[in-house]
Design a protein around this motif. Structure first.
Motif, mmCIF file in Angstrom:
data_model
loop_
_atom_site.group_PDB
_atom_site.id
_atom_site.type_symbol
_atom_site.label_atom_id
_atom_site.label_comp_id
_atom_site.label_asym_id
_atom_site.label_seq_id
_atom_site.Cartn_x
_atom_site.Cartn_y
_atom_site.Cartn_z
ATOM 1 N N MET A 45 0.832 -1.190 0.000
ATOM 2 C CA MET A 45 0.000 0.000 0.000
ATOM 3 C C MET A 45 0.877 1.254 0.000
ATOM 4 S SD MET A 45 -3.108 1.218 2.488
ATOM 5 C CE MET A 45 -2.214 1.278 4.006
ATOM 6 N N ASP A 46 1.943 1.234 0.782
ATOM 7 C CA ASP A 46 2.834 2.399 0.838
ATOM 8 C C ASP A 46 3.397 2.736 -0.536
ATOM 9 O OD1 ASP A 46 2.432 2.762 3.546
ATOM 10 O OD2 ASP A 46 4.221 1.638 4.123
ATOM 11 N N LYS A 47 3.719 1.690 -1.309
ATOM 12 C CA LYS A 47 4.266 1.893 -2.651
ATOM 13 C C LYS A 47 3.289 2.684 -3.521
ATOM 14 C CE LYS A 47 4.982 -0.750 -6.832
ATOM 15 N NZ LYS A 47 4.910 -2.090 -7.422
ATOM 16 N N TYR A 48 2.036 2.259 -3.536
ATOM 17 C CA TYR A 48 1.038 2.923 -4.370
ATOM 18 C C TYR A 48 0.705 4.323 -3.874
ATOM 19 C CZ TYR A 48 0.128 -1.227 -7.192
ATOM 20 O OH TYR A 48 0.247 -2.275 -8.063
ATOM 21 N N LEU A 49 0.620 4.499 -2.572
ATOM 22 C CA LEU A 49 0.330 5.834 -2.036
ATOM 23 C C LEU A 49 1.489 6.791 -2.294
ATOM 24 C CD1 LEU A 49 -1.485 4.956 1.304
ATOM 25 C CD2 LEU A 49 -2.480 5.971 -0.755
ATOM 26 N N SER A 50 2.698 6.288 -2.181
ATOM 27 C CA SER A 50 3.871 7.115 -2.481
ATOM 28 C C SER A 50 3.898 7.484 -3.961
ATOM 29 C CB SER A 50 5.139 6.359 -2.095
ATOM 30 O OG SER A 50 6.275 7.112 -2.418
ATOM 31 N N MET A 51 3.613 6.505 -4.812
ATOM 32 C CA MET A 51 3.567 6.749 -6.257
ATOM 33 C C MET A 51 2.489 7.791 -6.579
ATOM 34 S SD MET A 51 2.498 4.163 -9.339
ATOM 35 C CE MET A 51 0.799 4.178 -8.790
ATOM 36 N N LEU A 52 1.341 7.679 -5.939
ATOM 37 C CA LEU A 52 0.253 8.616 -6.184
ATOM 38 C C LEU A 52 0.643 10.021 -5.750
ATOM 39 C CD1 LEU A 52 -2.603 9.213 -7.116
ATOM 40 C CD2 LEU A 52 -3.409 8.508 -4.847
ATOM 41 N N THR A 53 1.257 10.144 -4.596
ATOM 42 C CA THR A 53 1.689 11.452 -4.112
ATOM 43 C C THR A 53 2.693 12.086 -5.071
ATOM 44 O OG1 THR A 53 1.301 10.813 -1.821
ATOM 45 C CG2 THR A 53 2.795 12.661 -2.187
ATOM 46 N N GLU A 54 3.654 11.313 -5.534
ATOM 47 C CA GLU A 54 4.645 11.821 -6.487
ATOM 48 C C GLU A 54 3.988 12.217 -7.806
ATOM 49 O OE1 GLU A 54 7.814 8.982 -6.915
ATOM 50 O OE2 GLU A 54 8.152 8.918 -4.758
ATOM 51 N N THR A 55 3.037 11.417 -8.258
ATOM 52 C CA THR A 55 2.334 11.706 -9.508
ATOM 53 C C THR A 55 1.535 12.997 -9.383
ATOM 54 O OG1 THR A 55 2.194 9.357 -10.053
ATOM 55 C CG2 THR A 55 0.624 10.828 -11.156
ATOM 56 N N ILE A 56 0.831 13.162 -8.283
ATOM 57 C CA ILE A 56 0.041 14.381 -8.063
ATOM 58 C C ILE A 56 0.948 15.602 -8.036
ATOM 59 C CG2 ILE A 56 -1.358 15.627 -6.363
ATOM 60 C CD1 ILE A 56 -2.665 12.867 -5.729
ATOM 61 N N THR A 57 2.038 15.520 -7.296
ATOM 62 C CA THR A 57 2.968 16.645 -7.215
ATOM 63 C C THR A 57 3.515 16.999 -8.591
ATOM 64 O OG1 THR A 57 3.559 16.071 -4.948
ATOM 65 C CG2 THR A 57 5.103 17.465 -6.149
ATOM 66 N N SER A 58 3.917 15.995 -9.352
ATOM 67 C CA SER A 58 4.459 16.235 -10.693
ATOM 68 C C SER A 58 3.415 16.854 -11.616
ATOM 69 C CB SER A 58 4.959 14.925 -11.309
ATOM 70 O OG SER A 58 6.032 14.415 -10.574
ATOM 71 N N CYS A 59 2.190 16.376 -11.532
ATOM 72 C CA CYS A 59 1.124 16.909 -12.390
ATOM 73 C C CYS A 59 0.752 18.337 -12.007
ATOM 74 C CB CYS A 59 -0.094 15.984 -12.349
ATOM 75 S SG CYS A 59 0.175 14.412 -13.192
ATOM 76 N N VAL A 60 0.756 18.640 -10.721
ATOM 77 C CA VAL A 60 0.481 20.013 -10.275
ATOM 78 C C VAL A 60 1.566 20.949 -10.809
ATOM 79 C CG1 VAL A 60 0.471 21.538 -8.242
ATOM 80 C CG2 VAL A 60 -0.903 19.448 -8.256
ATOM 81 N N ILE A 61 2.813 20.539 -10.697
ATOM 82 C CA ILE A 61 3.922 21.363 -11.194
ATOM 83 C C ILE A 61 3.808 21.550 -12.703
ATOM 84 C CG2 ILE A 61 6.427 21.414 -11.544
ATOM 85 C CD1 ILE A 61 6.628 20.013 -8.757
ATOM 86 N N ALA A 62 3.503 20.481 -13.423
ATOM 87 C CA ALA A 62 3.383 20.561 -14.878
ATOM 88 C C ALA A 62 2.243 21.489 -15.298
ATOM 89 C CB ALA A 62 3.168 19.166 -15.466
ATOM 90 N N THR A 63 1.100 21.376 -14.647
ATOM 91 C CA THR A 63 -0.024 22.253 -14.973
ATOM 92 C C THR A 63 0.333 23.704 -14.690
ATOM 93 O OG1 THR A 63 -1.635 20.506 -14.514
ATOM 94 C CG2 THR A 63 -2.453 22.773 -14.508
ATOM 95 N N ASN A 64 1.018 23.914 -13.598
ATOM 96 C CA ASN A 64 1.429 25.270 -13.243
ATOM 97 C C ASN A 64 2.351 25.848 -14.323
ATOM 98 O OD1 ASN A 64 1.435 27.515 -11.411
ATOM 99 N ND2 ASN A 64 3.539 26.962 -10.913
ATOM 100 N N GLN A 65 3.304 25.061 -14.766
ATOM 101 C CA GLN A 65 4.268 25.543 -15.750
ATOM 102 C C GLN A 65 3.673 25.719 -17.136
ATOM 103 O OE1 GLN A 65 7.389 22.633 -15.387
ATOM 104 N NE2 GLN A 65 8.437 23.794 -13.788
ATOM 105 N N THR A 66 2.771 24.822 -17.527
ATOM 106 C CA THR A 66 2.259 24.851 -18.896
ATOM 107 C C THR A 66 0.963 25.623 -19.079
ATOM 108 O OG1 THR A 66 1.057 22.766 -18.598
ATOM 109 C CG2 THR A 66 3.323 22.621 -19.417
ATOM 110 N N TYR A 67 0.263 25.910 -17.983
ATOM 111 C CA TYR A 67 -1.048 26.538 -18.107
ATOM 112 C C TYR A 67 -1.210 27.749 -17.189
ATOM 113 C CZ TYR A 67 -6.160 26.930 -18.079
ATOM 114 O OH TYR A 67 -7.439 27.397 -18.164
ATOM 115 N N VAL A 68 -0.972 27.556 -15.922
ATOM 116 C CA VAL A 68 -1.270 28.584 -14.925
ATOM 117 C C VAL A 68 -0.372 29.808 -15.063
ATOM 118 C CG1 VAL A 68 -1.327 29.076 -12.445
ATOM 119 C CG2 VAL A 68 -2.231 26.904 -13.310
#
Length: 85
Positions: free
Chosen positions: A1-24
């Motif tokens: 479970m820790d693996k998937y939750l960690s992966m999800l947290t990293e994915t969310i952070t990366s996607c937030v940064i990407a949206t910020n850079q490319t759109y916001v």
């Protein structure tokens, strides 16, 4: 479970940064980052997160956290607040 939750947290952070850079950032420079643009940015980020997750990881995460969409939404909001700081 820790693996998937960690992966999800990293994915969310990366996607937030990407949206910020490319759109916001561009909209903020133009003074056009209004409520509607914020909603679009949120949906872009959420769709990007869901697009990265496999069906298997989505099933596993749903079993772990319950409502995966709600969990992702809350984590996006938290990541956005961290990025603002």
């Amino acid at each position: 479970m820790d693996k998937y939750l960690s992966m999800l947290t990293e994915t969310i952070t990366s996607c937030v940064i990407a949206t910020n850079q490319t759109y916001v950032e561009a909209l903020k420079k133009e003074g056009k980052f209004d409520l509607e643009a914020q909603k679009v940015a949120f949906e872009k980020t959420k769709n990007a997160v869901l697009g990265v997750l496999t069906a298997e990881s989505q099933r596993y995460l749903t079993a772990a956290v319950g409502d995966l969409n709600l969990y992702i939404s809350q984590q996006i909001e938290a990541a956005v607040n961290v990025e603002k700081l």
